[in-house]
Write an enzyme that holds these catalytic residues in place. Structure first.
Site, short mmCIF file in Angstrom:
data_model
loop_
_atom_site.label_atom_id
_atom_site.label_comp_id
_atom_site.label_asym_id
_atom_site.label_seq_id
_atom_site.Cartn_x
_atom_site.Cartn_y
_atom_site.Cartn_z
N ARG A 1 0.83 -1.19 0.00
CA ARG A 1 0.00 0.00 0.00
C ARG A 1 0.88 1.26 0.00
O ARG A 1 0.88 2.03 -0.95
CB ARG A 1 -0.94 -0.01 1.25
CG ARG A 1 -2.16 0.88 1.12
CD ARG A 1 -1.95 2.30 1.52
NE ARG A 1 -1.38 2.44 2.86
CZ ARG A 1 -0.87 3.56 3.32
NH1 ARG A 1 -0.84 4.64 2.55
NH2 ARG A 1 -0.34 3.64 4.52
N HIS B 1 5.27 3.21 13.71
CA HIS B 1 5.30 3.33 12.24
C HIS B 1 6.48 4.24 11.90
O HIS B 1 6.39 5.46 12.02
CB HIS B 1 3.97 3.92 11.76
CG HIS B 1 3.90 4.12 10.27
ND1 HIS B 1 3.26 3.25 9.44
CD2 HIS B 1 4.40 5.10 9.48
CE1 HIS B 1 3.36 3.66 8.19
NE2 HIS B 1 4.05 4.79 8.19
N HIS C 1 9.81 5.69 9.61
CA HIS C 1 10.43 5.92 8.30
C HIS C 1 11.93 6.13 8.52
O HIS C 1 12.37 6.49 9.61
CB HIS C 1 9.81 7.14 7.62
CG HIS C 1 8.50 6.83 6.96
ND1 HIS C 1 8.29 6.96 5.62
CD2 HIS C 1 7.34 6.35 7.46
CE1 HIS C 1 7.05 6.60 5.31
NE2 HIS C 1 6.45 6.24 6.42
N CYS D 1 9.38 9.36 0.91
CA CYS D 1 8.91 10.23 1.97
C CYS D 1 7.67 10.96 1.48
O CYS D 1 7.74 11.78 0.59
CB CYS D 1 10.01 11.23 2.31
SG CYS D 1 9.61 12.19 3.75
#
Lengths: 318, 318
Positions: free
Chosen positions: B15, B216, B218, B249
Site C-alpha cells: 500500500r 510506524h 520511516h 517520503c
C-alpha cells in the site's frame, strides 16, 4: 550510560571506500575528495594506504594523492601502512600524522584469509611491528581488533576472546615500554548487533576504563546506526565512518553489500542527540552530492537523500 | 525496559510503497507482490487503499488487486479507506479484515496540507467517522497519530501535545462506547530520533499501560533502525515496515528520500535480538530480489544486499 558531549569522527571514505569502489577514481578526484572533506572540518581523515600496489592496486597512487591534498591545520591526516617500507613511503610525503596501530583479527579463518597469518602468528610478528614503529619513533597508539563482533566464516566472536587478544596485545606493547591509549573494535563485515555491541563495549570499558574505544562499524546488515546509538549511549567517543556510506563489505565478495556507516547519518544523529562533532553537516551533504557525481552512482546514506527537505537544518545551531 | 518475546510486523509495502513508487506497477505485479509476501508468513499485510482515484491514481486498481490476491489463513489483510464509500468498496471485495482507525495529525501545517483539515476540524469530523464505522459494525481499533515526532514544516512535535490528541481521540471513541486497543505513533516523514522515540513511547506507556503501541517508522534521516531498537528495548510489540524499504517520503517532494524502514532489516534485527517475528526471512529476501526485478531498481534494504554472504542464515533457527 550517558551520551558524551563531543565525539571524534574519523572519515575513512578516502581510504576504505576508494579501496573497494569498483569504478576507477582518478588521482585528481581522490585529491579533490580529501580536500572537500577537509573543508567540512573533520578532526581526523584517513587519506590512503601505503601498501603494495601488487595487492591493492587502487592505492598505487598513494604518493600522488599525498602530494596533492591540502593539509588543514585543525585536521589530523592518517594513512595505512603495514611495514617499514610503508612507513618510509608515508614519511617521505611529509603529509601524515603517523600513529602506531597493532592489529589483530579475532576470527582465525578471517585472519588467515586476510593476512595470511593465524592469530598466534600475528602475535609472533607483533614484536617486529613494535620494533619497526620504535625505529621510526612512532608510539603505539591503538590496539585494533578486526572482526571483533563476528564474521561470515565463524559467526559470533566470543567477547571474552576479544578481551584476551587485547590483553595480550597491550602486554606486548607494555613490554616495549609502550602504552596504547586507544582500543579499536572493528566490526569489519557488519556482524555486530545492539546486544553484542553493548556486551563487548561494556567489557572493554570495565577492563580498561582509562582507554578510549574507537567503534569501527559497517552497515552490512542494517544495524550500523543502531549499534552506533548503543555506543553513544555508553559514552564511546570515537567512531569511524565514510562519507555517503562509501565502500562495501571487504573480502566478502558480496556485490552491493553496504560499507561503513555513512558519516553524514552519524553526524546528523549525534547532533540530534545533542552531541557535538565539530563537523559542518551542510557542507558535508554537498560533498556527498559531488562524490556521487564523480562515481556516477548513488551513495547509500539517508540524510543526503532527504536533503531537499532541509530536515537537517534545524540542527545547524548545535 | 525489556525486549518483547514476539513482535507483530505489519507489511505496508504493497500500500504505502506502491502509492509512492514512480514507475507504474501493473495490477498483476501488485497481486504477485502481495502473494509473495503472504508466503513469508506475515501476521498482517496492508494491501491497498480504497480512496478516490482522482487523488491517488496509483490505487485506482484497488478492486482488481483485492480480487486477485490469495488470502492465507494465518494472515490478516488490511486496507486503507477514508469514508463510507471506501468501506463499501472494501467490504464488497470480501477480502479484508476491516479495522477502525481514528487518524489525527499532530502538526497543524501537515494536517492542513495532507487532509485539508486543521486539528480541531479533524476532531469535529471524528464523530462522523465513528458513526460511519458503527454503521458498518467496524469497531474502533486504533488511534493513529501522524507526524507524532515532528515534520519538516513545524520541526519537533511536543510529546505532551501528542498525549493530549490521543486523550481527546480516546474520549471521543469512548463517548460512542468504543475502546480502541492500539495507539499508532506515526513517524510520517522520518523525524524521530532515539531520544524522542524513547520520550514519546515512555509517556504513552505510562499513560495507557494497557494499550499496545504500533511504531510506524520511516528511515528518511537514517535513524529508523536505531528508533526501532529503542522501541524493542522498551517492549513495543507492533511495527510497520515495507519490504526492501519500498516507498519514499510522502508529501515531501524529496526525490529519492528513504521510505519506511525495510522489513527484512527489521525482521533480521529482531531475530538477532532473540525476538520472534514468525516471518520467514530467507523467503523474504528472495521476494525483495523479485520486487527489485519488477521495479527495475535497487531497494535500500541492507540485509537483502548482503544476502550472498549468507550472513542471515544463522538466525534461521530462532
Amino acid at each position: 550510560m550517558a551520551f558524551p558531549k563531543k565525539v571524534i569522527i574519523r572519515e575513512v571514505g578516502p581510504r576504505e571506500g576508494m579501496q573497494i569502489e569498483e569504478a576507477p577514481v582518478s588521482t585528481e578526484n581522490k585529491i579533490r575528495i580529501v580536500d572537500m572533506i577537509s573543508e567540512c572540518n573533520f578532526p581526523v581523515i584517513e587519506v590512503t594506504s601505503f601498501v603494495s600496489p601488487k595487492w591493492v592496486p587502487k592505492m598505487a597512487d598513494a604518493e600522488k594523492v599525498a602530494a596533492g591534498f591540502k593539509r588543514y591545520p585543525e585536521t589530523e591526516y592518517q594513512c595505512v601502512y603495514l611495514n617499514a617500507k610503508g612507513i618510509e613511503r608515508a614519511q617521505a610525503t611529509g603529509k601524515f600524522d603517523l600513529e602506531g596501530v597493532l592489529q589483530i583479527t579475532a576470527s582465525e579463518t578471517f585472519s588467515v584469509k586476510n593476512t595470511n597469518l593465524t592469530i598466534d602468528e600475528t602475535f609472533t610478528k607483533m614484536d617486529e611491528r613494535i620494533c619497526t614503529l620504535n625505529e621510526f619513533n612512532i608510539p603505539v597508539h591503538t590496539i585494533a581488533v578486526m572482526t571483533a563482533f563476528g564474521c561470515t566464516y565463524e559467526g559470533d566472536t566470543n567477547p571474552e576472546l576479544v578481551i584476551q587478544l587485547i590483553e595480550r596485545s597491550i602486554a606486548k606493547a607494555n613490554s616495549f615500554g609502550e602504552n596504547p591509549k586507544h582500543i579499536l573494535l572493528g566490526d569489519t563485515v557488519g556482524w555486530a548487533n545492539p546486544i553484542s555491541t553493548e556486551m563487548l563495549v561494556g567489557k572493554v570499558q570495565d577492563r580498561w576504563p582509562e582507554k578510549d574505544i574507537i567503534l569501527h562499524l559497517h552497515d552490512t546488515r542494517g544495524m550500523g546506526m543502531a549499534n552506533a546509538y548503543v555506543g553513544l549511549k555508553m559514552g564511546v567517543t570515537h567512531y569511524d565512518s565514510s562519507v555517503g556510506g562509501l565502500g562495501g563489505c571487504p573480502f566478502s565478495g558480496a556485490k552491493g553489500a553496504a560499507g561503513n556507516i555513512a558519516t553524514e547519518d552519524l553526524v546528523h544523529m549525534c547532533h540530534e542527540l545533542g552531541i557535538s562533532t565539530g563537523i559542518d553537516l551542510e557542507k558535508l551533504l554537498k560533498v556527498t552530492e559531488k562524490i556521487e557525481g564523480i562515481l556516477g552512482r548513488e551513495l547509500p546514506s539517508k540524510v543526503s537523500k532527504g536533503r531537499s527537505l532541509n530536515s537537517y537544518r534545524r540542527i545547524a545551531s548545535n
